[in-house]
Design an enzyme around this catalytic site. Structure first.
Site, PDB file in Angstrom:
ATOM      1  N   HIS A   1      -8.335  -4.466  -1.449  1.00  0.00           N
ATOM      2  CA  HIS A   1      -7.241  -3.668  -0.949  1.00  0.00           C
ATOM      3  C   HIS A   1      -6.918  -3.781   0.186  1.00  0.00           C
ATOM      4  O   HIS A   1      -7.702  -4.208   1.075  1.00  0.00           O
ATOM      5  CB  HIS A   1      -7.636  -2.074  -1.154  1.00  0.00           C
ATOM      6  CG  HIS A   1      -6.347  -1.132  -0.875  1.00  0.00           C
ATOM      7  ND1 HIS A   1      -5.439  -0.906  -1.825  1.00  0.00           N
ATOM      8  CD2 HIS A   1      -5.797  -0.693   0.196  1.00  0.00           C
ATOM      9  CE1 HIS A   1      -4.529  -0.160  -1.308  1.00  0.00           C
ATOM     10  NE2 HIS A   1      -4.626   0.134  -0.028  1.00  0.00           N
TER      11      HIS A   1
ATOM     12  N   ASP B   1     -10.531  -3.000  -5.708  1.00  0.00           N
ATOM     13  CA  ASP B   1      -9.663  -1.779  -5.132  1.00  0.00           C
ATOM     14  C   ASP B   1      -9.717  -0.473  -5.823  1.00  0.00           C
ATOM     15  O   ASP B   1      -9.320  -0.165  -6.817  1.00  0.00           O
ATOM     16  CB  ASP B   1      -8.317  -2.322  -5.513  1.00  0.00           C
ATOM     17  CG  ASP B   1      -7.054  -1.694  -4.803  1.00  0.00           C
ATOM     18  OD1 ASP B   1      -7.260  -0.403  -3.929  1.00  0.00           O
ATOM     19  OD2 ASP B   1      -5.872  -2.177  -4.536  1.00  0.00           O
TER      20      ASP B   1
ATOM     21  N   CYS C   1       0.773  -1.291  -0.094  1.00  0.00           N
ATOM     22  CA  CYS C   1      -0.075   0.082   0.021  1.00  0.00           C
ATOM     23  C   CYS C   1       0.921   1.297   0.280  1.00  0.00           C
ATOM     24  O   CYS C   1       1.399   1.732  -1.028  1.00  0.00           O
ATOM     25  CB  CYS C   1      -1.067  -0.152   1.140  1.00  0.00           C
ATOM     26  SG  CYS C   1      -2.260   1.260   1.262  1.00  0.00           S
TER      27      CYS C   1
END
Length: 253
Positions: free
Chosen positions: A220, A188, A142
């Site tokens: 995600h 996502d 991320c």
């Protein structure tokens, strides 16, 4: 500036804490808190190391367990707290302003912008180089993905793997100088299909080895914070980890 991954959002803090007992060590690099996982088995890739750049939850149970697994696969793994003690807790309440946190930190005086984060990454690379590691791979989850790309532009990271990236600029991705692998989630909002396709076009133009794997049934954050009691999520998490290890085994050793 054009990006191939949107800025972090609420989904970047949501997830499940995983069971297990971390086996690495909490340490200090100057003023930087860090977690180190060292290979102790029969497989030790002595000339290589992995710089683990975590998501916004930072050094915690799940990231420690993943770092330990990289070490179990032969890689000395170093994970710095590049949030200066201000990583987020899991599952923030509705209304939490993650962009305000990024720009100025929890107390308004501790930003998590590239100008603030870059020195932590640079110092970590310098530390690994000082320990004699000849090649450095990096994993970025991320938030961390941006800094894998930034430091693959001839700044010390040789091979990269990122999962569900956020906040990566097109210019950063196009400037990489080594093999780059991405693990993406089917659902996502940070790295949706159109951004994924943009990344593919950019990576093709680099002429470097690249890989983009798409995992169905996950969202995600799956590679760090998924619900492992759900078969499809556990499978995706484990396969994404193996994707990273196989990528480093092929291009880093």
């Amino acid at each position: 500036m054009a990006t191939i991954a949107n800025p972090p959002a609420k989904c970047c803090t949501e997830g499940v804490r995983h069971d297990g007992e971390p086996t690495g060590t909490l340490t200090k690099l100057g003023n930087i808190d860090a977690y180190v996982a060292e290979p102790k088995g029969s497989i030790v890739h002595k000339d290589t190391a992995i710089l683990f750049l975590p998501d916004v939850i930072g050094i915690w149970q799940n990231s420690k367990l993943i770092a330990d697994q990289y070490a179990a696969n032969g890689y000395y793994t170093f994970m710095p707290d590049y949030f200066n003690g201000d990583a987020l807790s899991l599952n923030r309440p509705d209304g939490f302003d993650i962009m305000a946190w990024l720009s100025k930190g929890s107390d308004g005086k501790n930003p998590h912008t590239p100008d603030a984060v870059d020195p932590y990454v640079a110092e970590s690379i310098k530390f690994l180089q000082g320990k004699g590691f000849k090649k450095i791979g990096s994993v970025g989850y991320c938030f961390g993905a941006k800094y894998v790309a930034r430091f693959m532009a001839g700044k010390g990271i040789d091979v990269g793997f990122v999962a569900h990236p956020s906040f990566v600029d097109e210019s950063e991705l196009s400037a990489i100088k080594g093999p780059f692998s991405i693990a993406a989630a089917e659902t996502d909002q940070i790295f949706p299909a159109e951004k994924r396709h943009q990344a593919e076009v950019i990576l093709q133009k680099t002429g470097l080895p690249y890989q983009i794997n798409l995992y169905s049934g996950v969202v995600h954050g799956f590679s760090v914070r998924c619900d492992t009691s759900k078969k499809v999520e556990k499978f995706a998490k484990e396969k994404a980890f193996l994707q990273a290890v196989q990528w480093f085994d092929e291009w880093l050793i």
